[in-house]
Structures are given as C-alpha cells and as structure tokens.
Design an enzyme around this catalytic site. Structure first.
Site, short mmCIF file in Angstrom:
data_model
loop_
_atom_site.label_atom_id
_atom_site.label_comp_id
_atom_site.label_asym_id
_atom_site.label_seq_id
_atom_site.Cartn_x
_atom_site.Cartn_y
_atom_site.Cartn_z
CG HIS A 1 -9.16 -1.12 4.38
ND1 HIS A 1 -8.94 -1.12 3.01
CD2 HIS A 1 -8.64 0.05 4.83
CE1 HIS A 1 -8.33 -0.01 2.67
NE2 HIS A 1 -8.14 0.72 3.75
CG ASP A 2 -11.24 2.48 3.41
OD1 ASP A 2 -10.82 2.47 4.59
OD2 ASP A 2 -10.55 2.83 2.44
CG ASP B 1 -2.26 0.54 1.01
OD1 ASP B 1 -2.35 1.65 0.45
OD2 ASP B 1 -3.25 -0.11 1.39
CG ASP C 1 -4.32 5.70 1.09
OD1 ASP C 1 -5.23 4.92 1.34
OD2 ASP C 1 -4.18 6.82 1.65
CD GLU D 1 -8.80 5.05 -1.36
OE1 GLU D 1 -9.71 4.74 -0.61
OE2 GLU D 1 -7.81 5.71 -0.98
C1 GLC Z 1 -7.78 5.51 2.11
C2 GLC Z 1 -7.65 4.27 2.96
C3 GLC Z 1 -8.32 4.51 4.27
C4 GLC Z 1 -7.60 5.65 4.95
C5 GLC Z 1 -7.52 6.89 4.04
C6 GLC Z 1 -6.50 7.85 4.54
O1 GLC Z 1 -9.09 5.82 1.83
O2 GLC Z 1 -8.17 3.15 2.28
O3 GLC Z 1 -8.35 3.38 5.08
O4 GLC Z 1 -8.26 5.99 6.12
O5 GLC Z 1 -7.14 6.57 2.74
O6 GLC Z 1 -5.21 7.35 4.33
#
Ligand code: GLC
Ligand code: CA
Length: 558
Positions: free
Chosen positions: A330-331, A98, A200, A257
């Site tokens: 996980h979100d 990640d 991310d 993401e």
């Molecule tokens: C992304 C991650 C999440 C995190 C956010 C800030 O959305 O998947 O879990 O809280 O970024 O890094």
C-alpha cells in the site's frame, strides 16, 4: 531444518479501506473482508496481513492509532474482527495484524495527557524538546512526509517530534513504562489467537539526538531525518526486549517493515533468535529512486542493478533468516510501471513478474489486486487524491514553480494512492466495491480488469498466480522451491533475470525475460524439462532456451 508454518505460507495483504464495502458507506470494512474469504481461500493463501483497523482519526488511513484496543467504527467492531479471525480459521487462514508502535495518533489519550503540561506523568512518553535558541525547531530534521519533524506546542512552549505526519507523534522508547505498556498491548492481541504481526516502521524507534542539526544542501535548510532516526545504535536492546516479552512466547509470524537495515545486520534482525522472523527490504522497490528522492524523475536502473540487489539478501537467507518476498504494497505504486517501464499493461510481463519474485527463497506476499493485474490510476485532478504525503508533495511542487501537469505526472508515478484504489471485483458500477460513493475513485480500467473476468478466463493472471501458488505449495517441486538455496546465475545477461534453486530433491532454474524481445539463454548444465511457463509452447533443447518477449520459465536442470 526448521520447517515453520509461516515459511510455507502465502500471505495476502488486505488494505481494509479499499477491499470490499459491505454496508455501502463507501469505505471497505471487516464484514466486507469476511464476504471475500472464500475468494482468498480459492486463491490458495494461508495468512492475511490486515493493514490497521484500530480506532484512528485516519490522518494516515489508520497508521495513526488513537486506541490500540478498539476497532475503528468505519471498519466495524471488535465482534466483527473476532468473527473474521474465526471465519478465517475455519478456512485454515490466519490473521496478521499491523503493529504501529513507533508512533501513536496525536488523538491517543496518552498524547493528550502528555501534551497537557510539562509536569504530566506522561510527558516523557513522547519526545518533547525546548525550542532552539532562535525559538525555532530543536533540530533541522525533515519528517518523512515533508516539512519539519518538530511541531510547536504554544501551551508548553516546547516541540514534539514526529518522524511521519504531525498527527503521528513518536512514542519515546527510552521510557521503560512506554515499552512495558506496548508489550502488554502486543501480548493482549497475541492472546486473541492472531497469526502474528507486520511491524510498522520499526527501525525508527531509536533516535540519535546527539547528532543535532544535520548537514543539508536543501533550500529550506531541512535534512533527511533518517540519518538520525533509522536503525540507530542501541535499537537492538529495545527490539530484543520486545521480542522476549511478547513474540517469543507464541507460535506466530512476525515481519518487520525495516528500511535502513544493512545486509550485515540481517542476522540480528531475522537470524536464529533474531528480533523478527522476516523483514521487508526496500532496495528492490526503491531501485528507481535517485538521491533526490521519490518525487524526482526515476533513475534509469539496469537489470544488473536488480540482480545485485536481490542476490545480496537472498544469499544471506541461504544460511540465516528467511525472506519476505514482495513487489507491491500500500506504500508503493503498482509493480508493472515500476519494473516494466511501459505505459500499456502487458499480461505476459505481469505473469513474468510473478514468477520473478515468488520463487525466490522466502514467503511470498501478494498485495490485493496484484493477482488480477491492477495498475496505477491516473486521476486528472489533485482533488481526487487522498494520501496526505501525495497532497503535500503536490503542493511543494507547485510552490517550487512546477506546473500542474508536471506535478501531476510525479503523482501518477509515485503516489501511494496508485495502489489504494478500490479492489476491482466485477463490471458493475464502482467495480462491485461499493454501492455507495467510494472514498477513493475506482481505476477506470475496471470493466476490463476485475476479479470476475479473471476467474472466467483460464489464461488470466489470477489463474496464473493460482498455478504458481500450487507449484510452490503442493507439487513435485515444492521442496526445491521452499528450501532450495538461491544461486544467482547469468549475472551478465542483459535481458534475463535468472536464478537457480538448488536442492537435493531437484535443481530448478528460473528465467525471466524482462524485455519485449526474443532472447536466448545457455547454461553450463542441461535443461531437462519445463516445469512452468507463461507461454504454452516454450522453445528449449538440452543446450539452450529461447525466450519469447517477457517469457518466464521454471525448468528442471541437472
Ligand atoms: C509505514 C506504513 C505507511 C505509513 C507509515 C507511518 O511505512 O506502511 O503506510 O504511512 O509507516 O506509519
Ligand atoms: Ca463500509
């Protein structure tokens, strides 16, 4: 045709904190993952996306990194990570790290230095601004996790910007040194021989400060920061530079993401020479979100909404780029409640959801526990939750006059902890996740829903996932499932999500009954043969297909 390895892969996301605890301190770790590699190999996966394992104060479970070159001691050591990469490699599995580079932790030495003084050589590595004329925050932007996105520093009488928590200060991508230092770090990891990166929150790296205060109707006067910070003009230069300096030099997979990317921008992001290979879109997992956001009552979406959402990006992938297919991570809460909207989990529907997304055009991602049917956890006390965003939101709801029950109901529905409860391995205490005290409670349904039971039962969700993986990777139909064009069909059918994969080696039709009632489907052409179904006896003739409750079929058609 460009038949890259990652297009033919199945990815499995491991959330290290919750996967398997080898030293029984209650926290999952790298050695725990190594112990379970054979399980993952058996499932048929090729690539593991590892949520962050870097050194971190864990304000946001590792998405707040304080040293990009070190491993968090809770998870193990760099030797453990090297061992994981090597043990995985022996099993033909690659590791995807990640990459969290929109922000660092406020405990990163760069930030500590930056905060020291206005004259610090690293002052400009983060985003500092003078107070507004009234002494308050420079703008009315609200952070993604709630509250002002600006944090005051009394020592230098300036504010720093954080799109996420105040312990996640945003790096200043306008500063060339920052970009160079990040690229150096990325290449250091790639030289280790990892399989790639999940990148991310990357669409947040460019901010439009000239927008200043944004319009708001909220009582607290704050406005959604995304308008000024998501996929803003100018972002493509940064992303292009990053790719050229790093990713482009390696045979790796990258998946971004990327909330906020419009369909029209997809070619720039994932087309030939795009910034990334794939990106995670949000429209389908957020389809129950109304304008009031994720903590409000879910909106009443229709199957046709879902069809339109999937069709839009899938049709782009017919000619440009490649999809990253997912229904959980996980979100987000677990997929069952979101897409099926029933209280009791239903195995038929869980199998149907697997068929629904895994045979679209792209690389399927499976989130840990999804393959055994893990569902949302309903803890009765807010004390049992860990996620900072959940706890903040609960407190806001109480302050706004909601009862504990009301606030908790929203938490049950939306909390990210729903998908972060420990992996359920077997019937022993704490589901075989740990002999210690787990950092987050195990879902109480573990005596029934666990890996051991799934493996024993040949009709289980786990075996069904294996079947789907096999069908996609290694069957007469692989060519169609991998490379076939996505064609949306039966768009007006109210109960059935349907699409076709069109390929010279054979055309397949995928039919998913999203309801608990029987229904019928007719095609323009004829049904030839059932390739796969979540029922043992599917009702079909050349002319039509009878679908049982939550039935999903893959069928060869002419
Ligand atoms: C992304 C991650 C999440 C995190 C956010 C800030 O959305 O998947 O879990 O809280 O970024 O890094
Ligand atoms: Ca541990």
């Amino acid at each position: 045709m460009n038949e890259k390895w990652w297009k033919q892969s199945i990815v499995y996301q491991v959330y290290p904190k919750s996967f398997h605890d080898n030293n029984h301190d209650g926290i999952g770790d790298l050695q725990g993952i190594i112990k379970k590699l054979d399980y993952l190999k058996d499932l048929g996966i090729d690539l593991i996306w590892l949520s962050p394992v870097y050194q971190s104060p864990m304000d946001d479970n590792g998405y707040d990194i304080s040293d990009y070159y070190k491993i968090a001691p809770e998870f193990g050591t760099m030797e453990d990570l090297d061992e994981l990469i090597e043990e995985a490699r022996k099993r033909d599995i690659k590791i995807m790290m990640d990459l969290v580079i929109n922000h660092s932790s406020d405990e990163h030495e760069w930030f500590i230095e930056s905060k020291r003084s206005k004259n610090s050589p690293k002052r400009d590595w983060y985003i500092w601004r003078d107070p507004a004329s009234d002494g308050g925050p420079p703008t009315n932007w609200r952070s993604v996790f709630g509250g002002s996105a600006w944090e005051y520093d009394a020592n230098t009488n300036q504010y720093y910007l954080h799109v996420f928590s105040r312990k996640q200060p945003d790096l200043n991508w306008e500063n060339k040194e920052v970009r160079q230092e990040l690229a150096k770090m990325v290449s250091w990891w790639l030289d280790k021989g990892i399989g790639g990166f999940r990148v991310d929150a990357i669409t947040f790296i460019k901010k439009s400060f000239e927008l200043g205060n944004l319009q708001t109707y909220a009582a607290d006067g704050l406005a959604n920061i995304q308008e000024a910070s998501l996929n803003q003009p100018g972002i493509h230069e940064f992303l292009h530079e990053l790719r050229e300096a790093t990713f482009a030099n390696y045979d790796i997979a990258t998946v971004a993401e990327a909330p906020g990317v419009q369909d029209a921008d997809l070619p720039l992001y994932v087309g030939e020479n795009g910034h990334f290979n794939m990106l995670f879109e949000f429209n389908h997992v957020d389809l129950d979100l109304g304008p009031e956001g994720k903590w409000a009552e879910p909106v009443n979406w229709s199957l046709s909404d879902l069809k339109q959402i999937m069709k839009k990006s899938q049709e782009v992938y017919n000619t440009t780029g490649w999809g990253a297919l997912y229904i959980e991570n996980h979100d987000h809460p677990r997929s069952f409640t979101k897409f099926i909207r029933k209280a009791e989990a239903d195995l038929r529907a869980q199998k149907m959801l697997a068929v629904f997304y895994m045979f679209m055009k792209g690389t399927p991602f499976i989130y840990q526990g999804q393959e055994i049917g893990m569902v949302n956890a309903h803890f009765s006390s807010i004390e049992d939750y860990d996620d900072l965003a959940t706890i903040d939101q609960y407190q806001v709801a109480i302050q706004d006059g909601h009862t504990h029950e009301e606030a908790l109901k929203a938490v049950w529905r939306r909390s990210r902890d729903n998908s972060r409860t420990p992996m359920q391995w077997d019937c022993s205490s704490n589901a075989g996740f740990t002999n210690g005290n787990p950092w987050l409670n195990v879902n109480s349904n573990y005596p029934k829903v666990n890996v051991e039971n799934n493996i024993k039962d040949s009709e289980s969700l786990y075996h069904f996932y294996k079947k789907l993986i096999n069908l996609r990777k290694d069957s007469h139909y692989s060519e169609s499932l991998l490379w076939g064009d996505y064609v949306s069909i039966l768009e007006d059918h109210p109960e059935v999500f349907a699409y076709k994969r069109v390929h010279k080696s054979g055309n397949l039709v995928i039919l998913c009954n999203f309801t608990d009632k029987e229904t019928t489907v007719e095609l323009d052409g004829t049904f030839q043969e059932i390739v796969l179904s979540n029922y043992s006896n599917s009702g079909f003739s050349k002319e039509h297909m009878n679908l049982k409750p939550y039935e999903a079929v893959v069928c060869l058609v002419d």
